[in-house]
Scaffold this motif. Structure first.
Motif, PDB file in Angstrom:
ATOM      1  N   ILE A 276       0.890  -1.108  -0.057  1.00 34.64           N
ATOM      2  CA  ILE A 276      -0.109   0.025  -0.034  1.00 34.64           C
ATOM      3  C   ILE A 276       0.793   1.338  -0.118  1.00 34.64           C
ATOM      4  O   ILE A 276       0.448   2.528  -0.508  1.00 34.64           O
ATOM      5  CB  ILE A 276      -1.023   0.032   1.117  1.00 34.64           C
ATOM      6  N   MET A 277       1.827   1.204   0.679  1.00 35.35           N
ATOM      7  CA  MET A 277       2.821   2.315   0.788  1.00 35.35           C
ATOM      8  C   MET A 277       3.391   2.661  -0.749  1.00 35.35           C
ATOM      9  O   MET A 277       3.733   3.824  -1.025  1.00 35.35           O
ATOM     10  CB  MET A 277       4.084   2.124   1.683  1.00 35.35           C
ATOM     11  N   GLU A 278       3.800   1.625  -1.497  1.00 36.58           N
ATOM     12  CA  GLU A 278       4.253   1.818  -2.812  1.00 36.58           C
ATOM     13  C   GLU A 278       3.047   2.665  -3.530  1.00 36.58           C
ATOM     14  O   GLU A 278       3.577   3.274  -4.373  1.00 36.58           O
ATOM     15  CB  GLU A 278       4.569   0.586  -3.320  1.00 36.58           C
ATOM     16  N   GLN A 279       1.874   2.326  -3.383  1.00 37.06           N
ATOM     17  CA  GLN A 279       0.792   3.069  -4.086  1.00 37.06           C
ATOM     18  C   GLN A 279       0.730   4.615  -3.639  1.00 37.06           C
ATOM     19  O   GLN A 279       0.574   5.526  -4.276  1.00 37.06           O
ATOM     20  CB  GLN A 279      -0.642   2.394  -3.805  1.00 37.06           C
ATOM     21  N   PRO A 285       5.669  11.027  -5.334  1.00 38.27           N
ATOM     22  CA  PRO A 285       7.043  10.555  -5.231  1.00 38.27           C
ATOM     23  C   PRO A 285       8.088  11.178  -4.690  1.00 38.27           C
ATOM     24  O   PRO A 285       9.238  10.804  -4.706  1.00 38.27           O
ATOM     25  CB  PRO A 285       7.141  10.279  -6.651  1.00 38.27           C
ATOM     26  N   GLU A 286       7.927  12.606  -4.539  1.00 37.75           N
ATOM     27  CA  GLU A 286       8.959  13.690  -4.053  1.00 37.75           C
ATOM     28  C   GLU A 286       8.908  13.474  -2.290  1.00 37.75           C
ATOM     29  O   GLU A 286       9.551  14.523  -1.748  1.00 37.75           O
ATOM     30  CB  GLU A 286       8.682  14.756  -4.410  1.00 37.75           C
ATOM     31  N   ASN A 287       8.257  12.607  -1.870  1.00 40.97           N
ATOM     32  CA  ASN A 287       8.115  12.604  -0.124  1.00 40.97           C
ATOM     33  C   ASN A 287       9.172  11.683   0.441  1.00 40.97           C
ATOM     34  O   ASN A 287       8.938  10.573   0.217  1.00 40.97           O
ATOM     35  CB  ASN A 287       6.707  12.196   0.223  1.00 40.97           C
ATOM     36  N   ALA A 288      10.072  12.288   0.936  1.00 41.75           N
ATOM     37  CA  ALA A 288      11.209  11.516   1.571  1.00 41.75           C
ATOM     38  C   ALA A 288      10.701  10.652   2.498  1.00 41.75           C
ATOM     39  O   ALA A 288      11.353   9.476   2.669  1.00 41.75           O
ATOM     40  CB  ALA A 288      12.442  12.616   1.937  1.00 41.75           C
ATOM     41  N   VAL A 289       9.891  11.045   3.605  1.00 39.08           N
ATOM     42  CA  VAL A 289       9.577  10.294   4.587  1.00 39.08           C
ATOM     43  C   VAL A 289       8.752   9.084   4.085  1.00 39.08           C
ATOM     44  O   VAL A 289       8.897   8.037   4.922  1.00 39.08           O
ATOM     45  CB  VAL A 289       8.654  11.070   5.627  1.00 39.08           C
ATOM     46  N   LEU A 294       9.154   3.217   3.561  1.00 37.53           N
ATOM     47  CA  LEU A 294       9.313   1.825   2.790  1.00 37.53           C
ATOM     48  C   LEU A 294      10.496   1.298   3.032  1.00 37.53           C
ATOM     49  O   LEU A 294      10.655  -0.067   2.672  1.00 37.53           O
ATOM     50  CB  LEU A 294       9.138   2.367   1.355  1.00 37.53           C
ATOM     51  N   GLY A 295      11.593   1.854   3.478  1.00 35.58           N
ATOM     52  CA  GLY A 295      12.937   1.287   3.632  1.00 35.58           C
ATOM     53  C   GLY A 295      12.538   0.403   5.006  1.00 35.58           C
ATOM     54  O   GLY A 295      13.010  -0.349   4.853  1.00 35.58           O
ATOM     55  N   LYS A 313      17.024   6.981  -1.960  1.00 39.23           N
ATOM     56  CA  LYS A 313      16.153   7.542  -2.678  1.00 39.23           C
ATOM     57  C   LYS A 313      15.547   8.846  -1.650  1.00 39.23           C
ATOM     58  O   LYS A 313      15.360  10.085  -2.048  1.00 39.23           O
ATOM     59  CB  LYS A 313      14.915   6.871  -3.022  1.00 39.23           C
ATOM     60  N   ALA A 314      15.528   8.326  -0.584  1.00 41.29           N
ATOM     61  CA  ALA A 314      14.924   9.380   0.667  1.00 41.29           C
ATOM     62  C   ALA A 314      16.069  10.379   0.908  1.00 41.29           C
ATOM     63  O   ALA A 314      15.718  11.749   0.881  1.00 41.29           O
ATOM     64  CB  ALA A 314      14.703   8.534   1.789  1.00 41.29           C
TER      65      ALA A 314
END
Length: 418
Positions: A276-279, A285-289, A294-295, A313-314
């Motif tokens: 769900i987090m991937e969705q 997509p520009e949200n580092a948190v 996800l990491g 990426k974060a």
């Protein structure tokens, strides 16, 4: 004789009624002057004969009683707040033109008292007062929302669930339009009480850059809280059903997706959380948190390479995200465990000794891979004792006592400053 008695009674009644009117008028004047106790005294004198008053007089009585009880609206005892609320309601039922203003005053006093309860961590009291304020004006649905939040904090989940269900039936989203402008003197953006006030301030020349902005929807938060309440009650199926129901009504609500992910995280279903987090990330997509989270989930699922990819990426989006650097080092160091486990199973044959040496080198390689990330942590945050302690242990394992002692000294310096 009978006629004389009747005349005497009527005369007495007229005198009492006149006195009663006089005390009510005096109470009204005392209220206007802010003499609350004096108003109460006058009203107490009038109360005994209130049954004989006409409706207008009764309406005045209850209006003044309400104002006398709430006074200036500060530090009003709970029993006085309740009594004032009832008094204003009675004045309204009797048709008093000013009763609506009194009800607003009672509502404000209830909200102030609720804030005081919150600050004192009396969340149950705050919930009750906010609900009572909502009951005074059913348009103030935001008070019902805050009542539910306080009920959650109080651990009264049944009450909170009842409030949330009412909000859901009302179609509450919590979205509002805020009217803002920039204060020229301070340079800060301020929220005005109305568009008219904002436009007036801008016209005065003291404010610039008027903006209308929408507040975020609270639908996702409410759905999450409902789900968490069901989880707390051990009813996970109802929690999932509540979330699915909310998603059907708000299919494009990113906050709702985040809440659903949080729900599965709380349930310990990391795979569902990650999916769900991937969705969510696809929509932001520009949200580092989000990428950092996800990491975390990928790491907990044992997907080390994927976890490191998300952390990197974060960091591209937020180079100051220290926890992402630390977590990269931790993910790398987690590769040590299976190596050590295999080393511990080996015997003393030539082949096994050779394999032991190979594994020992792999282990040292893991340590070396982690060091640059920990060094970057200390470069960005020299007081990070966790990174320093981890590096000290690594240097001891690599048989580099000088570097280990340097880290040991750094740890002592950090702890001395704390």
């Amino acid at each position: 004789m009978k006629t004389r008695i009747l005349t005497a009674v009527l005369a007495m009644f007229t005198v009492v009624a006149f006195a009663q009117k006089k005390e009510i008028r005096r109470a009204g004047k005392a209220v206007e002057k802010g003499e609350w106790q004096k108003a109460k005294d006058y009203l107490n004198e009038a109360e005994a004969e209130l049954a004989g008053a006409d409706e207008d007089e009764k309406a005045d009585y209850y209006l003044y009683k309400g104002y006398a009880l709430i006074g200036n609206g500060e530090n009003v005892p709970p029993q006085d707040l309740s009594a004032a609320t009832e008094a204003f309601k009675q004045a309204q039922q009797l048709g008093h033109d000013e009763a609506a203003q009194g009800i607003t005053a009672a509502s404000n006093a209830l909200v102030n008292a609720a804030i005081a309860d919150q600050n004192a961590k009396n969340f149950e009291g705050a919930a009750d007062k906010l609900y009572e304020s909502y009951e005074l004006n059913k348009q103030d649905t935001l008070y019902l929302y805050y009542a539910a939040s306080n009920a959650v904090n109080a651990g009264n989940y049944d009450k909170a669930l009842d409030f949330y269900e009412t909000l859901k039936d009302l179609g509450f989203s919590g979205e509002q339009t805020e009217y803002t402008a920039v204060n020229k003197e301070t340079g800060e953006t301020e929220v005005m009480t109305s568009k008219e006030q904002r436009d007036l301030f801008v016209k005065s020349g003291d404010y610039t850059d008027p903006q209308d902005r929408k507040t975020e929807s609270k639908t996702g938060e409410i759905a999450k809280n409902v789900a968490l309440i069901y989880m707390e009650k051990g009813e996970n199926e109802k929690a999932v059903a509540a979330m699915e129901d909310a998603k059907r009504e708000n299919p494009n609500d990113v906050a709702l997706l985040q809440s659903e992910a949080d729900m599965y995280y709380s349930m310990g279903d990391m795979e569902k959380y990650r999916d769900i987090m991937e969705q969510v990330v696809e929509q932001d997509p520009e949200n580092a948190v989000l990428l950092y989270n996800l990491g975390v989930s990928s790491a907990e699922l044992g997907e080390r390479d994927r976890a490191i990819e998300f952390y990197k990426k974060a960091l591209e989006l937020d180079p100051e995200m220290t926890n992402a650097r630390i977590n990269i080092a931790h993910v790398i160091l987690s590769r040590e465990q299976p190596i050590v486990e295999e080393m511990n199973t080996l015997g003393t044959s030539a082949a096994e000794n050779k394999r032991y040496d190979e594994l020992a080198e792999e282990r040292r390689s893991v340590y070396r891979d982690a060091i640059p990330h920990l060094e970057q942590v200390l470069e960005k945050n020299p007081d990070n004792v966790e990174a320093a302690r981890t590096m000290m242990n690594i240097y001891y394992q690599l048989n580099e006592p000088e570097n280990a002692e340097k880290m040991k000294q750094k740890i002592a310096e950090i702890e001395a400053q704390q």
